[in-house]
Write a protein that holds these residues in place. Structure first.
Motif, mmCIF file in Angstrom:
data_model
loop_
_atom_site.group_PDB
_atom_site.id
_atom_site.type_symbol
_atom_site.label_atom_id
_atom_site.label_comp_id
_atom_site.label_asym_id
_atom_site.label_seq_id
_atom_site.Cartn_x
_atom_site.Cartn_y
_atom_site.Cartn_z
ATOM 1 N N ASN A 252 8.429 34.519 -45.736
ATOM 2 C CA ASN A 252 6.793 34.742 -45.188
ATOM 3 C C ASN A 252 6.720 34.639 -44.221
ATOM 4 O OD1 ASN A 252 4.686 36.544 -45.606
ATOM 5 N ND2 ASN A 252 3.598 34.346 -45.995
ATOM 6 N N THR A 253 7.493 35.592 -42.698
ATOM 7 C CA THR A 253 7.824 34.796 -41.542
ATOM 8 C C THR A 253 8.277 36.256 -40.565
ATOM 9 O OG1 THR A 253 7.998 33.302 -39.975
ATOM 10 C CG2 THR A 253 10.480 33.923 -40.865
ATOM 11 N N TYR A 254 8.080 35.810 -39.846
ATOM 12 C CA TYR A 254 8.117 37.005 -38.378
ATOM 13 C C TYR A 254 9.115 36.902 -37.474
ATOM 14 C CZ TYR A 254 4.309 40.402 -39.737
ATOM 15 O OH TYR A 254 3.612 40.805 -40.771
ATOM 16 N N ASP A 255 9.554 37.912 -36.793
ATOM 17 C CA ASP A 255 10.889 37.677 -35.854
ATOM 18 C C ASP A 255 9.713 37.533 -34.573
ATOM 19 O OD1 ASP A 255 12.396 37.729 -33.688
ATOM 20 O OD2 ASP A 255 12.743 39.800 -34.302
ATOM 21 N N HIS A 256 8.740 36.563 -34.392
ATOM 22 C CA HIS A 256 7.575 36.792 -33.318
ATOM 23 C C HIS A 256 6.906 35.434 -33.379
ATOM 24 C CE1 HIS A 256 4.707 38.813 -30.381
ATOM 25 N NE2 HIS A 256 4.761 39.783 -31.073
ATOM 26 N N MET B 17 0.614 40.713 -30.961
ATOM 27 C CA MET B 17 -0.234 39.614 -32.004
ATOM 28 C C MET B 17 -0.797 39.927 -33.491
ATOM 29 S SD MET B 17 -2.446 39.216 -28.622
ATOM 30 C CE MET B 17 -1.709 38.831 -27.244
ATOM 31 N N VAL B 18 0.241 38.357 -33.493
ATOM 32 C CA VAL B 18 0.227 37.991 -34.977
ATOM 33 C C VAL B 18 -0.356 37.135 -35.553
ATOM 34 C CG1 VAL B 18 1.656 37.919 -37.372
ATOM 35 C CG2 VAL B 18 2.511 39.768 -34.998
ATOM 36 N N PHE B 19 -1.748 37.529 -36.809
ATOM 37 C CA PHE B 19 -1.950 36.381 -37.300
ATOM 38 C C PHE B 19 -2.187 35.567 -38.161
ATOM 39 C CE2 PHE B 19 -4.141 37.860 -33.064
ATOM 40 C CZ PHE B 19 -5.141 36.090 -32.121
ATOM 41 N N ALA B 20 -2.267 34.053 -38.508
ATOM 42 C CA ALA B 20 -2.626 34.113 -39.968
ATOM 43 C C ALA B 20 -3.626 34.567 -40.497
ATOM 44 C CB ALA B 20 -1.728 32.492 -40.681
ATOM 45 N N MET B 21 -4.134 34.050 -41.644
ATOM 46 C CA MET B 21 -4.565 34.377 -42.226
ATOM 47 C C MET B 21 -5.335 34.045 -43.727
ATOM 48 S SD MET B 21 -6.302 37.816 -40.934
ATOM 49 C CE MET B 21 -7.438 38.407 -42.428
ATOM 50 N N PRO B 22 -6.849 32.694 -42.982
ATOM 51 C CA PRO B 22 -6.877 31.710 -43.859
ATOM 52 C C PRO B 22 -6.869 31.955 -44.789
ATOM 53 C CG PRO B 22 -7.188 31.157 -41.322
ATOM 54 C CD PRO B 22 -7.160 32.422 -41.482
ATOM 55 N N ASN B 23 -8.170 32.850 -45.079
ATOM 56 C CA ASN B 23 -8.990 33.326 -46.311
ATOM 57 C C ASN B 23 -7.751 34.149 -47.184
ATOM 58 O OD1 ASN B 23 -8.299 35.197 -44.571
ATOM 59 N ND2 ASN B 23 -10.782 35.968 -45.189
ATOM 60 N N LYS B 24 -6.401 34.086 -46.480
ATOM 61 C CA LYS B 24 -5.782 34.502 -48.080
ATOM 62 C C LYS B 24 -4.229 34.381 -47.036
ATOM 63 C CE LYS B 24 -7.813 39.686 -47.108
ATOM 64 N NZ LYS B 24 -7.581 40.652 -46.394
ATOM 65 N N PRO B 25 -3.942 33.055 -48.006
ATOM 66 C CA PRO B 25 -2.728 32.307 -47.662
ATOM 67 C C PRO B 25 -1.457 33.465 -47.968
ATOM 68 C CG PRO B 25 -4.857 31.146 -49.164
ATOM 69 C CD PRO B 25 -4.659 32.936 -48.892
ATOM 70 N N GLY B 26 -0.737 33.324 -47.040
ATOM 71 C CA GLY B 26 0.557 33.910 -47.020
ATOM 72 C C GLY B 26 0.489 35.167 -46.428
ATOM 73 N N GLU B 27 -0.311 35.717 -45.489
ATOM 74 C CA GLU B 27 -0.921 37.255 -45.629
ATOM 75 C C GLU B 27 -1.332 37.750 -44.148
ATOM 76 O OE1 GLU B 27 -3.120 40.031 -47.784
ATOM 77 O OE2 GLU B 27 -2.514 39.105 -49.067
#
Length: 605
Positions: free
Chosen positions: A444-448, A216-226
């Motif tokens: 900056n993306t995923y196959d998911h 499960m992959v979550f964006a990191m609002p406090n670390k944009p782009g990660e």
């Protein structure tokens, strides 16, 4: 999603008849893309890097397909699809992502899968009726399609009516003038969907599911782009693989917060189903306060999970919904593993269902909108009256329409009956699905599937990477679920796209800017569903009706009806099976009564 812990995007599901006076038209703004033609690429995966190759053994290839159904100015046209393979993308940050499909997980011997298989076998082994029932079903979403499929398996004749010119209901999709698909929702298929997985197997289309990494992959609002990942190791069984995934992730929760969260969940683990059912009266936030779970768990996990499960925030969602989802996903080793369908659902999933029951004597009628349920003097159904003035008669009648439409069409004579009256509390939640075609391929993306953790967006995916039918080696197509959508459903498409781009600029700061000074929009589609799956607020569970109604010849299917998989694609499929089972059982009982009555009459003579 059908995601995070159970159902996400819609999810999913049995939407079919348009809601009079509520369903808005879909407005499309198109900007013609440059170039054209077909693209083909083969990718060799080696040590996390990719290289071009002509070897077929190291490529992921696929063929074009044709759309089944009628064509119209607003719906589906037959068109060839793009061809190509999947390419490897690098990401910002230390995370390694290998973009490839994974083998189908070993789920065939799980208890839930075997239970679902036994239910399917019930229809094939049922005594063949001497006179098959003509069963008229309103609504060709997943619930209606599966009701028809399993009735045909039992030897009966389904007549499936669909208001629109496309199959699928809440999983409907259309092609635009460029031949590109746009969908009602972002649909994810889980390992914990046993009836859905059985359906794919029964139709011989298991290969149409593109399984992804068990993460499960979550964006990191406090670390944009990660991004932050929860990786479920294959070598550990459930629930240990889930525990390991949570413990290994230190970017979203501290160790102390994990411990407090685990302690809060202990009553659910020890109390079992009885405890889970007792939490229906609490929202997620209320449950958290009661259990002493830190507020940051809500901010970091539950907001994203709630929007993925039911498109609403933790302040509104019933905690029972979350606990059921966690139970499904954490108790099965491959329960939370996700797959994308390899193309548009009407073609790749709905069409095989129709072909199956049509071969057994069933039929489907598109552009057949139900206007009224006409009754006999005794209160049973006489026939279905359609908006074109025609009537459709049968032995049995089924509603597989969304709950909001069912409530509008319930005859006045039925409304005082508790079975129908208690549905008043069940109300569909608004959902907006956004598709954006960009002029470049995002790196900056995923196959998911990705959890955006945005205040406006729920989940999203770069469909040009995750799905074969939508593959494009040069340009990204993002599909995003805009939720909660109640304050946006009446806003213009332009407002929604502007807000979406603002959020995407935070997710892709190096590649997307809100003013399009970086990646530019080639075109977009905004699909609004003012009433989607029922809103799972506290105390809704007692309001969900059984598939067998108190009216002798009337039954219901739909993810809002009583079944254990909530408002999801799996719930819709299971509801169709349970509806068909009730009809078959009642038919057998009537046949036995008739036979016994005949014997009694013979003895008297």
């Amino acid at each position: 999603m059908e995601t995070a812990a159970a159902c996400c995007v819609h999810s999913s599901m049995a939407n079919s008849q348009s809601l009079p006076g509520i369903m808005s038209a879909q407005k499309v703004v198109r900007v013609r893309r440059g170039g054209g033609g077909e693209a083909e690429r083969r990718v060799t995966f080696s040590g996390g890097a990719s290289s071009s190759s002509s070897s077929s053994s190291s490529s992921i290839g696929f063929n074009r397909s044709e759309q089944w159904g009628s064509t119209s100015a607003t719906a589906i046209a037959i068109s060839s699809s793009k061809r190509g393979g999947l390419s490897l993308h690098t990401t910002v940050g230390p995370l390694k992502v290998v973009c490839k499909d994974y083998p189908r997980p070993d789920i065939d011997m799980t208890a839930n899968f075997l239970e679902a298989a036994a239910l399917s076998a019930f229809f094939r082994s049922a005594p063949r009726p001497t006179k098959p029932l003509n069963v008229v079903i309103a609504g060709a979403g997943l619930a209606g399609l599966c009701t028809a499929k399993y009735l045909a398996d039992a030897g009966h004749k389904p007549i499936l009516l669909e208001a629109r010119d496309v199959l699928g209901g809440k999983i409907a999709a259309w092609k635009d003038k460029d031949g590109d698909w746009y969908e009602t929702g972002l649909h994810i298929f889980f390992g914990a969907y046993p009836n859905m997985q059985n359906l794919f197997g029964e139709l011989g289309i298991n290969d149409r599911l593109q399984w992804k990494e068990h993460s499960m992959v979550f964006a990191m609002p406090n670390k944009p782009g990660e991004f932050s990942r929860f990786d479920f190791p294959d070598i550990l069984p459930a629930p240990l693989n889930g525990v390991w995934a949570i413990l290994k992730n230190n970017e979203m929760l501290t160790f102390a917060e994990k411990v407090q969260f685990a302690i809060g969940l202990l009553p659910a683990i020890l109390g079992g189903q009885a405890y889970v059912e007792a939490q229906d009266g609490l929202t997620v936030r209320e449950w958290m306060l009661k259990q002493g779970v830190p507020e940051r768990v809500n901010d970091e996990v539950f907001i994203a999970m709630s929007k993925a499960l039911n498109f609403i925030d933790p302040d509104d969602l019933s905690m029972q919904c979350v606990l059921i989802a966690l139970n499904r996903f954490l108790q099965e080793t491959h329960g939370s593993k996700m797959a994308f369908l390899d193309g548009a659902p009407p073609e790749r999933l709905c069409k095989p269902v129709v072909e199956h029951f049509s071969a057994l004597g069933g039929e489907v009628r598109l552009n057949a909108r139900l206007q009224k349920i006409e009754l006999n003097e005794d209160g049973t159904v006489k026939h279905y009256l359609l908006t074109d003035g025609s009537t459709v008669e049968g032995d049995i009648y089924v509603s597989a329409m969304p709950v909001d439409i069912v409530k509008l069409l319930v005859p006045e004579e039925w409304k005082p009956i508790p079975y129908f009256k208690k549905m008043d509390k069940l109300v569909g939640v608004p959902v907006i699905n956004v598709h954006i075609w960009l002029d470049r391929k995002l790196k900056n993306t995923y196959d998911h599937l990705l959890f955006s953790r945005s205040p406006l967006l729920s989940v999203y995916a770069d469909m040009s990477t995750t799905c074969k039918e939508y593959y494009d080696p040069d340009r990204s197509m993002l599909e995003l679920v805009f939720a909660p959508a109640d304050k946006w459903i009446t806003r213009s498409d332009e407002d929604i796209i502007d807000a979406t781009m603002g959020e995407l600029a935070k997710l892709f700061p190096n590649e997307i800017a809100a003013d399009q000074s970086k990646a530019k929009i080639l075109k977009y589609h905004v699909v609004k569903t003012p009433r989607s799956v029922y809103k799972t607020v506290p105390n809704c569970e007692p309001c969900r009706p059984l598939q067998r109604s108190p009216i002798n010849n009337f039954y219901m299917a739909g993810d809002f009806t009583k079944q254990k998989y909530l408002a999801s694609m799996e719930g819709a499929v299971l509801s169709g099976k349970l509806c068909a089972k009730a009809i078959v059982q009642d038919c057998e009982e009537l046949a036995l009564r008739s036979k016994d009555a005949g014997k009694a009459a013979a003895l008297v003579q």
